[in-house]
Motif scaffolding. Structure first.
Motif, mmCIF file in Angstrom:
data_model
loop_
_atom_site.group_PDB
_atom_site.id
_atom_site.type_symbol
_atom_site.label_atom_id
_atom_site.label_comp_id
_atom_site.label_asym_id
_atom_site.label_seq_id
_atom_site.Cartn_x
_atom_site.Cartn_y
_atom_site.Cartn_z
ATOM 1 N N MET A 48 -18.063 -25.004 -9.750
ATOM 2 C CA MET A 48 -18.101 -25.809 -8.869
ATOM 3 C C MET A 48 -18.794 -24.878 -7.641
ATOM 4 S SD MET A 48 -14.861 -27.501 -6.382
ATOM 5 C CE MET A 48 -13.899 -27.119 -8.165
ATOM 6 N N SER A 49 -19.178 -25.962 -7.048
ATOM 7 C CA SER A 49 -20.475 -25.426 -5.341
ATOM 8 C C SER A 49 -19.931 -24.992 -4.628
ATOM 9 C CB SER A 49 -21.769 -26.267 -4.997
ATOM 10 O OG SER A 49 -21.051 -26.990 -4.087
ATOM 11 N N LEU A 50 -19.819 -24.002 -3.554
ATOM 12 C CA LEU A 50 -19.418 -24.071 -2.481
ATOM 13 C C LEU A 50 -18.835 -24.477 -0.986
ATOM 14 C CD1 LEU A 50 -20.445 -20.231 -2.064
ATOM 15 C CD2 LEU A 50 -18.665 -20.607 -2.709
ATOM 16 N N GLN A 51 -20.143 -25.732 -1.030
ATOM 17 C CA GLN A 51 -19.898 -26.488 -0.397
ATOM 18 C C GLN A 51 -19.031 -27.885 -0.810
ATOM 19 O OE1 GLN A 51 -23.306 -29.230 -0.185
ATOM 20 N NE2 GLN A 51 -22.863 -29.621 1.513
ATOM 21 N N ARG A 52 -18.837 -28.472 -1.961
ATOM 22 C CA ARG A 52 -17.671 -28.775 -2.464
ATOM 23 C C ARG A 52 -16.607 -28.559 -2.948
ATOM 24 N NH1 ARG A 52 -15.078 -33.020 -4.403
ATOM 25 N NH2 ARG A 52 -14.367 -33.299 -6.775
ATOM 26 N N THR A 53 -16.397 -26.681 -2.535
ATOM 27 C CA THR A 53 -14.876 -26.357 -2.088
ATOM 28 C C THR A 53 -14.771 -26.280 -1.060
ATOM 29 O OG1 THR A 53 -15.336 -24.779 -4.412
ATOM 30 C CG2 THR A 53 -13.300 -24.294 -3.490
ATOM 31 N N PHE A 54 -15.755 -26.177 0.047
ATOM 32 C CA PHE A 54 -14.926 -26.349 1.478
ATOM 33 C C PHE A 54 -14.383 -27.543 1.178
ATOM 34 C CE2 PHE A 54 -15.529 -27.369 5.374
ATOM 35 C CZ PHE A 54 -15.054 -26.433 6.147
ATOM 36 N N ALA A 55 -15.355 -28.508 0.970
ATOM 37 C CA ALA A 55 -14.558 -30.372 1.099
ATOM 38 C C ALA A 55 -13.624 -30.475 0.695
ATOM 39 C CB ALA A 55 -15.938 -30.851 0.685
ATOM 40 N N LEU A 56 -13.898 -29.840 -0.654
ATOM 41 C CA LEU A 56 -12.273 -29.673 -1.219
ATOM 42 C C LEU A 56 -10.451 -29.461 0.043
ATOM 43 C CD1 LEU A 56 -12.642 -30.022 -4.922
ATOM 44 C CD2 LEU A 56 -11.363 -31.694 -3.723
ATOM 45 N N PHE A 57 -11.339 -27.707 0.162
ATOM 46 C CA PHE A 57 -10.005 -27.162 1.612
ATOM 47 C C PHE A 57 -9.665 -28.123 2.652
ATOM 48 C CE2 PHE A 57 -10.627 -24.500 5.919
ATOM 49 C CZ PHE A 57 -9.414 -23.872 5.158
ATOM 50 N N THR B 97 -10.952 -19.113 -2.725
ATOM 51 C CA THR B 97 -11.860 -18.947 -4.361
ATOM 52 C C THR B 97 -13.217 -18.829 -3.271
ATOM 53 O OG1 THR B 97 -10.516 -20.501 -5.147
ATOM 54 C CG2 THR B 97 -13.046 -20.131 -5.712
ATOM 55 N N LEU B 98 -13.697 -19.219 -2.028
ATOM 56 C CA LEU B 98 -14.432 -19.952 -0.692
ATOM 57 C C LEU B 98 -14.752 -18.116 -0.413
ATOM 58 C CD1 LEU B 98 -14.558 -22.396 1.206
ATOM 59 C CD2 LEU B 98 -16.184 -22.107 -0.376
ATOM 60 N N VAL B 99 -13.499 -17.779 0.320
ATOM 61 C CA VAL B 99 -13.995 -15.535 0.958
ATOM 62 C C VAL B 99 -14.253 -14.889 -1.009
ATOM 63 C CG1 VAL B 99 -12.608 -13.800 1.615
ATOM 64 C CG2 VAL B 99 -12.178 -16.236 2.645
ATOM 65 N N ARG B 100 -13.882 -15.252 -1.956
ATOM 66 C CA ARG B 100 -14.122 -13.879 -2.902
ATOM 67 C C ARG B 100 -15.466 -14.490 -3.170
ATOM 68 N NH1 ARG B 100 -8.894 -15.305 -4.810
ATOM 69 N NH2 ARG B 100 -7.470 -12.903 -4.394
ATOM 70 N N GLU B 101 -16.114 -15.773 -3.370
ATOM 71 C CA GLU B 101 -17.209 -15.974 -3.956
ATOM 72 C C GLU B 101 -18.516 -15.771 -2.918
ATOM 73 O OE1 GLU B 101 -18.793 -17.386 -7.040
ATOM 74 O OE2 GLU B 101 -16.457 -16.883 -7.281
ATOM 75 N N LEU B 102 -18.128 -15.616 -1.457
ATOM 76 C CA LEU B 102 -18.915 -15.643 -0.649
ATOM 77 C C LEU B 102 -19.364 -13.535 -0.369
ATOM 78 C CD1 LEU B 102 -18.475 -17.840 2.552
ATOM 79 C CD2 LEU B 102 -20.442 -17.582 1.428
ATOM 80 N N ALA B 103 -17.883 -13.211 -0.337
ATOM 81 C CA ALA B 103 -17.977 -12.038 -0.742
ATOM 82 C C ALA B 103 -18.872 -10.653 -1.750
ATOM 83 C CB ALA B 103 -16.869 -11.447 -0.663
ATOM 84 N N PRO C 236 -22.131 -21.928 9.398
ATOM 85 C CA PRO C 236 -20.944 -19.941 9.482
ATOM 86 C C PRO C 236 -19.331 -20.445 9.844
ATOM 87 C CG PRO C 236 -23.072 -19.651 10.504
ATOM 88 C CD PRO C 236 -23.397 -20.990 9.945
ATOM 89 N N GLU C 237 -19.861 -21.832 10.627
ATOM 90 C CA GLU C 237 -18.868 -22.505 11.139
ATOM 91 C C GLU C 237 -17.844 -22.387 10.398
ATOM 92 O OE1 GLU C 237 -21.401 -24.176 12.525
ATOM 93 O OE2 GLU C 237 -22.028 -22.811 13.436
ATOM 94 N N GLN C 238 -18.227 -22.956 9.250
ATOM 95 C CA GLN C 238 -17.318 -23.493 8.054
ATOM 96 C C GLN C 238 -16.369 -22.013 6.653
ATOM 97 O OE1 GLN C 238 -20.330 -25.501 5.495
ATOM 98 N NE2 GLN C 238 -19.205 -27.612 6.232
ATOM 99 N N VAL C 239 -16.999 -21.264 7.761
ATOM 100 C CA VAL C 239 -17.208 -20.229 6.512
ATOM 101 C C VAL C 239 -16.019 -19.535 8.036
ATOM 102 C CG1 VAL C 239 -17.172 -17.272 5.908
ATOM 103 C CG2 VAL C 239 -18.487 -19.472 5.918
ATOM 104 N N ARG C 240 -15.776 -19.359 9.470
ATOM 105 C CA ARG C 240 -15.400 -18.890 9.815
ATOM 106 C C ARG C 240 -14.017 -19.515 10.020
ATOM 107 N NH1 ARG C 240 -20.144 -19.113 14.460
ATOM 108 N NH2 ARG C 240 -20.304 -16.803 13.479
ATOM 109 N N MET D 284 -11.430 -18.440 6.928
ATOM 110 C CA MET D 284 -11.307 -16.679 7.433
ATOM 111 C C MET D 284 -10.296 -17.248 8.656
ATOM 112 S SD MET D 284 -14.606 -14.648 7.117
ATOM 113 C CE MET D 284 -14.368 -12.831 7.160
ATOM 114 N N ARG D 285 -10.064 -18.042 9.251
ATOM 115 C CA ARG D 285 -9.366 -17.953 10.228
ATOM 116 C C ARG D 285 -8.236 -18.602 9.947
ATOM 117 N NH1 ARG D 285 -13.182 -19.477 14.162
ATOM 118 N NH2 ARG D 285 -13.243 -21.276 13.626
ATOM 119 N N PHE D 286 -7.975 -19.629 8.727
ATOM 120 C CA PHE D 286 -6.853 -20.033 7.585
ATOM 121 C C PHE D 286 -6.029 -19.528 7.509
ATOM 122 C CE2 PHE D 286 -5.332 -21.235 3.954
ATOM 123 C CZ PHE D 286 -4.458 -22.690 4.663
#
Length: 102
Positions: free
Chosen positions: A1-10, A24-30, A48-52, A55-57
């Motif tokens: 699954m792409s990170l963009q799709r994972t973020f949309a589900l998040f 999942t997003l944080v580990r893949e980015l790391a 970048p706002e999506q990643v932040r 991480m804030r969540f």
């Protein structure tokens, strides 16, 4: 699954599933970390706002501690570097923390 799709589900999920998607997003980015980091994120079709936001969540739920500079600014990239260098230690720490809370 792409990170963009994972973020949309998040964004639409709730509860434990949302937490799993965030990790999942944080580990893949790391894992895929490359300099300059924010350009790397943009190449993955994330902002970048999506990643932040993710991480804030995790920080708000007590699952992640975002490193801070002496003036209190959040150090997003340094936090991800630390996760990349020490993934097992971080996972163990989170597991122990959850057990203490129960």
């Amino acid at each position: 699954m792409s990170l963009q799709r994972t973020f949309a589900l998040f964004k639409i999920e709730k509860g434990e599933r949302k937490r799993e998607l965030a990790w999942t997003l944080v580990r893949e980015l790391a894992k895929g970390y490359r300099e300059p980091f924010w350009d790397f994120v943009r190449n993955l079709n994330l902002r970048p706002e999506q990643v932040r936001e993710v991480m804030r969540f995790l920080e708000e739920n007590g699952e992640l501690e975002i490193k801070r500079s002496t003036d209190g600014r959040r150090l997003w990239v340094l936090t991800l570097k630390d996760i990349k260098r020490n993934p097992v230690r971080l996972d163990r720490w989170l597991t122990l923390k959850r057990l203490r809370e129960k």
